[in-house]
Design a protein around this motif. Structure first.
Motif, PDB file in Angstrom:
ATOM      1  N   ASP A   3       0.804  -1.233   0.000  1.00 14.16           N
ATOM      2  CA  ASP A   3       0.000   0.000   0.000  1.00 14.16           C
ATOM      3  C   ASP A   3       0.833   1.277   0.000  1.00 14.16           C
ATOM      4  O   ASP A   3       0.337   2.352  -0.342  1.00 14.16           O
ATOM      5  N   GLU A   4       2.087   1.149   0.424  1.00 15.74           N
ATOM      6  CA  GLU A   4       2.972   2.331   0.413  1.00 15.74           C
ATOM      7  C   GLU A   4       3.254   2.795  -1.022  1.00 15.74           C
ATOM      8  O   GLU A   4       3.476   3.975  -1.268  1.00 15.74           O
ATOM      9  N   ILE A   5       3.289   1.828  -1.956  1.00 16.21           N
ATOM     10  CA  ILE A   5       3.615   2.165  -3.355  1.00 16.21           C
ATOM     11  C   ILE A   5       2.360   2.669  -4.055  1.00 16.21           C
ATOM     12  O   ILE A   5       1.404   1.933  -4.248  1.00 16.21           O
ATOM     13  N   GLU A   6       2.388   3.954  -4.403  1.00 16.77           N
ATOM     14  CA  GLU A   6       1.187   4.565  -5.007  1.00 16.77           C
ATOM     15  C   GLU A   6       1.275   4.652  -6.516  1.00 16.77           C
ATOM     16  O   GLU A   6       0.273   4.840  -7.203  1.00 16.77           O
ATOM     17  N   ILE A   7       2.520   4.578  -7.046  1.00 17.81           N
ATOM     18  CA  ILE A   7       2.722   4.817  -8.486  1.00 17.81           C
ATOM     19  C   ILE A   7       3.449   3.643  -9.117  1.00 17.81           C
ATOM     20  O   ILE A   7       4.473   3.179  -8.587  1.00 17.81           O
ATOM     21  N   VAL A   8       2.921   3.186 -10.259  1.00 19.50           N
ATOM     22  CA  VAL A   8       3.561   2.088 -10.989  1.00 19.50           C
ATOM     23  C   VAL A   8       3.868   2.584 -12.403  1.00 19.50           C
ATOM     24  O   VAL A   8       2.999   3.160 -13.069  1.00 19.50           O
ATOM     25  N   ASP A   9       5.089   2.350 -12.832  1.00 20.43           N
ATOM     26  CA  ASP A   9       5.554   2.850 -14.128  1.00 20.43           C
ATOM     27  C   ASP A   9       5.927   1.644 -14.996  1.00 20.43           C
ATOM     28  O   ASP A   9       6.877   0.918 -14.691  1.00 20.43           O
ATOM     29  N   ILE A  10       5.156   1.431 -16.060  1.00 18.55           N
ATOM     30  CA  ILE A  10       5.316   0.231 -16.899  1.00 18.55           C
ATOM     31  C   ILE A  10       6.297   0.501 -18.045  1.00 18.55           C
ATOM     32  O   ILE A  10       6.017   1.285 -18.957  1.00 18.55           O
ATOM     33  N   CYS A  11       7.431  -0.188 -17.990  1.00 17.19           N
ATOM     34  CA  CYS A  11       8.480  -0.047 -19.023  1.00 17.19           C
ATOM     35  C   CYS A  11       8.797  -1.421 -19.620  1.00 17.19           C
ATOM     36  O   CYS A  11       9.967  -1.744 -19.849  1.00 17.19           O
ATOM     37  N   THR A  12       7.777  -2.205 -19.856  1.00 18.34           N
ATOM     38  CA  THR A  12       7.975  -3.560 -20.378  1.00 18.34           C
ATOM     39  C   THR A  12       7.670  -3.584 -21.881  1.00 18.34           C
ATOM     40  O   THR A  12       7.084  -2.633 -22.415  1.00 18.34           O
ATOM     41  N   PRO A  13       8.001  -4.692 -22.567  1.00 13.46           N
ATOM     42  CA  PRO A  13       7.669  -4.781 -23.994  1.00 13.46           C
ATOM     43  C   PRO A  13       6.172  -4.540 -24.222  1.00 13.46           C
ATOM     44  O   PRO A  13       5.324  -4.911 -23.398  1.00 13.46           O
ATOM     45  N   THR A  14       5.850  -3.950 -25.375  1.00 12.43           N
ATOM     46  CA  THR A  14       4.502  -3.439 -25.634  1.00 12.43           C
ATOM     47  C   THR A  14       3.408  -4.498 -25.481  1.00 12.43           C
ATOM     48  O   THR A  14       2.330  -4.204 -24.965  1.00 12.43           O
ATOM     49  N   PHE A  15       3.697  -5.731 -25.895  1.00 15.15           N
ATOM     50  CA  PHE A  15       2.640  -6.757 -25.850  1.00 15.15           C
ATOM     51  C   PHE A  15       2.223  -7.113 -24.422  1.00 15.15           C
ATOM     52  O   PHE A  15       1.209  -7.762 -24.217  1.00 15.15           O
ATOM     53  N   THR A  16       2.967  -6.648 -23.411  1.00 14.95           N
ATOM     54  CA  THR A  16       2.609  -6.931 -22.008  1.00 14.95           C
ATOM     55  C   THR A  16       1.844  -5.759 -21.367  1.00 14.95           C
ATOM     56  O   THR A  16       1.395  -5.877 -20.235  1.00 14.95           O
ATOM     57  N   HIS A  17       1.742  -4.623 -22.064  1.00 18.94           N
ATOM     58  CA  HIS A  17       1.213  -3.408 -21.421  1.00 18.94           C
ATOM     59  C   HIS A  17      -0.196  -3.580 -20.851  1.00 18.94           C
ATOM     60  O   HIS A  17      -0.455  -3.201 -19.716  1.00 18.94           O
ATOM     61  N   ARG A  18      -1.105  -4.118 -21.690  1.00 21.98           N
ATOM     62  CA  ARG A  18      -2.508  -4.146 -21.245  1.00 21.98           C
ATOM     63  C   ARG A  18      -2.661  -4.856 -19.898  1.00 21.98           C
ATOM     64  O   ARG A  18      -3.246  -4.316 -18.957  1.00 21.98           O
ATOM     65  N   ASP A  19      -2.134  -6.048 -19.823  1.00 21.05           N
ATOM     66  CA  ASP A  19      -2.312  -6.856 -18.620  1.00 21.05           C
ATOM     67  C   ASP A  19      -1.727  -6.141 -17.389  1.00 21.05           C
ATOM     68  O   ASP A  19      -2.390  -6.021 -16.349  1.00 21.05           O
ATOM     69  N   LEU A  20      -0.513  -5.630 -17.531  1.00 17.32           N
ATOM     70  CA  LEU A  20       0.165  -5.027 -16.377  1.00 17.32           C
ATOM     71  C   LEU A  20      -0.515  -3.717 -15.966  1.00 17.32           C
ATOM     72  O   LEU A  20      -0.704  -3.448 -14.774  1.00 17.32           O
ATOM     73  N   VAL A  21      -0.899  -2.909 -16.947  1.00 17.78           N
ATOM     74  CA  VAL A  21      -1.548  -1.622 -16.641  1.00 17.78           C
ATOM     75  C   VAL A  21      -2.887  -1.863 -15.944  1.00 17.78           C
ATOM     76  O   VAL A  21      -3.186  -1.255 -14.910  1.00 17.78           O
ATOM     77  N   VAL A  22      -3.691  -2.765 -16.497  1.00 21.43           N
ATOM     78  CA  VAL A  22      -5.018  -3.005 -15.916  1.00 21.43           C
ATOM     79  C   VAL A  22      -4.884  -3.549 -14.489  1.00 21.43           C
ATOM     80  O   VAL A  22      -5.568  -3.085 -13.565  1.00 21.43           O
ATOM     81  N   ARG A  23      -3.952  -4.474 -14.292  1.00 20.98           N
ATOM     82  CA  ARG A  23      -3.781  -5.032 -12.929  1.00 20.98           C
ATOM     83  C   ARG A  23      -3.326  -3.949 -11.946  1.00 20.98           C
ATOM     84  O   ARG A  23      -3.784  -3.918 -10.801  1.00 20.98           O
ATOM     85  N   ALA A  24      -2.432  -3.079 -12.388  1.00 16.98           N
ATOM     86  CA  ALA A  24      -1.944  -2.018 -11.481  1.00 16.98           C
ATOM     87  C   ALA A  24      -3.065  -1.033 -11.150  1.00 16.98           C
ATOM     88  O   ALA A  24      -3.219  -0.616  -9.993  1.00 16.98           O
ATOM     89  N   LEU A  25      -3.877  -0.679 -12.155  1.00 18.13           N
ATOM     90  CA  LEU A  25      -4.995   0.238 -11.895  1.00 18.13           C
ATOM     91  C   LEU A  25      -6.007  -0.406 -10.953  1.00 18.13           C
ATOM     92  O   LEU A  25      -6.513   0.235 -10.024  1.00 18.13           O
ATOM     93  N   GLU A  26      -6.288  -1.683 -11.202  1.00 22.48           N
ATOM     94  CA  GLU A  26      -7.255  -2.384 -10.327  1.00 22.48           C
ATOM     95  C   GLU A  26      -6.745  -2.492  -8.893  1.00 22.48           C
ATOM     96  O   GLU A  26      -7.539  -2.588  -7.962  1.00 22.48           O
TER      97      GLU A  26
END
Ligand SMILES: NC(=O)c1ccc[n+]([C@@H]2O[C@H](COP(=O)([O-])OP(=O)(O)OC[C@H]3O[C@@H](n4cnc5c(N)ncnc54)[C@H](O)[C@@H]3O)[C@@H](O)[C@H]2O)c1
Length: 336
Positions: free
Chosen positions: A60-83
């Protein structure tokens, strides 16, 4: 600065870690990468703590997530971080398909968190200057543009993912999207795209070092010619470069990495010819971009690059790929 986790310790993960340390030398930074040796480089150099994706989502301390992974992984990682309730920054291109970008936007709206996409060209001084000159009216209405962006093939990508068009989208989606996004911001919506690419327009497949050319017709009537290249030889003295010409009804703005003095303005003010040249001062654009993201969180402001805008820039790049494959102009409305 609030605690941040970077996901992906490759080229862009390193660039972002350096920027966060420029912004704040001491605030907590975590790094996630399944390749331990890559995470360790960032841990050692930028005092980051290596963690797993699940660990950072649960923290819970981590409020910000910055996705710098290959493009084909973006959707899954972004949606999980937002959720998981995080504010999210994601490198460009937002995704490879419109439906993925739309799902990411929906997840952001549902979460109420800040979500920004890394179209960093908007933060490069020589491009900021174009928007300033265009809005001041000094060159009149911009009716034509020619932009180049290219270098050697990005062979640094883990498992050579840039070479696989199903993972990177190829030269239009990965590289020229920078120029498509900038042009949309400057000139408004695109109506049609006609494009060719060595890889996509040829019957002989697997060139891998692709070079693409696209002609964009805007709803305003303006026309732009964009060239993107991964075909320059590797290990040359200049590894990567960009150039542009913007032609307005009163004058023109040019810029090239091949000249010492980069930005030139030729126009006339009150009937008098004006010529000026300058090297716009370089504030690191990646740091400026991430500062603006943090400011949007702190001050509840709109992000400078929204998911909707990034989705429309992706649509132009997808239209270029489709046109290059079909060898005909493509209407933006054909891409869904
Ligand atoms: N804005 C720019 O100027 C710019 C420049 C280059 C690349 N990019 C974009 O940045 C993104 C990353 O590109 P790159 O050049 O850094 O790639 P890269 O291959 O150098 O690094 C990607 C890293 O992500 C890691 N990774 C893969 N899947 C992961 C997962 N599920 N969880 C955590 N880590 C994972 C890999 O191990 C690798 O270390 C791409 O979307 C690319 O298009 C943007």
């Amino acid at each position: 600065m609030r605690p941040i986790a970077i996901v992906g310790a490759g080229m862009m993960g390193n660039v972002h870690a350096r920027s966060y340390r420029t912004i704040d030398e001491t605030s907590p930074l975590s790094i996630v990468d399944p390749v331990g040796s890559r995470a360790k480089v960032i841990s050692d150099k930028y005092r980051a703590i290596a963690a797993s994706f699940d660990e950072i989502l649960a923290d819970d301390e981590i409020e910000i997530v910055d996705i710098c992974t290959p493009t084909f992984t973006h959707r899954d990682l972004v949606v999980r971080a937002l959720e998981a309730g995080k504010h999210v920054f994601c490198e460009k291109p937002v995704a490879l398909k419109i439906e993925d970008a739309v799902a990411m936007d929906k997840a952001a709206k549902k979460s109420g968190r800040v979500f920004m996409v890394g179209h960093v060209v908007r933060f490069f001084p020589q491009y900021i200057k174009v928007r300033e000159l265009a809005s001041s009216g000094d060159v009149g209405e911009i009716v034509m543009a020619r932009l180049y962006r290219g270098g050697s093939f990005p062979s640094h990508g883990i498992d050579n993912w840039f070479a696989d068009i199903t993972k990177s989208g190829g030269v239009f989606i990965d590289l020229s999207i920078h120029d498509f996004d900038f042009l949309r911001k400057l000139l408004g919506p695109v109506r049609t795209v006609e494009a060719r690419s060595v890889e996509l327009s040829s019957t002989v497949k697997k060139h891998s070092f692709d070079h693409g050319m696209a002609i964009l017709r805007f709803e305003s009537g303006a026309l732009a010619h964009i060239e993107g290249s991964w075909a320059e030889p590797a290990d040359m003295p200049v590894g990567f470069g960009t150039s542009y010409e913007f032609i307005g009804t009163k004058g023109m703005i040019t810029n090239s990495y091949e000249r010492e003095t980069t930005l030139r303005l030729q126009t006339s003010i009150d009937g008098k010819p004006l010529y000026s040249q300058e090297n716009p001062i370089l504030n690191d654009p990646y740091t400026e971009e991430l500062k603006s993201f943090i400011l949007s969180i702190e001050e509840g402001k709109e992000v400078p690059v929204s998911c909707e805008e990034a989705t429309e820039s992706l649509r132009v790049a997808l239209a270029a790929n489709l046109s290059a494959r079909l060898l005909r102009p493509v209407e933006l409305s054909e891409v869904s």
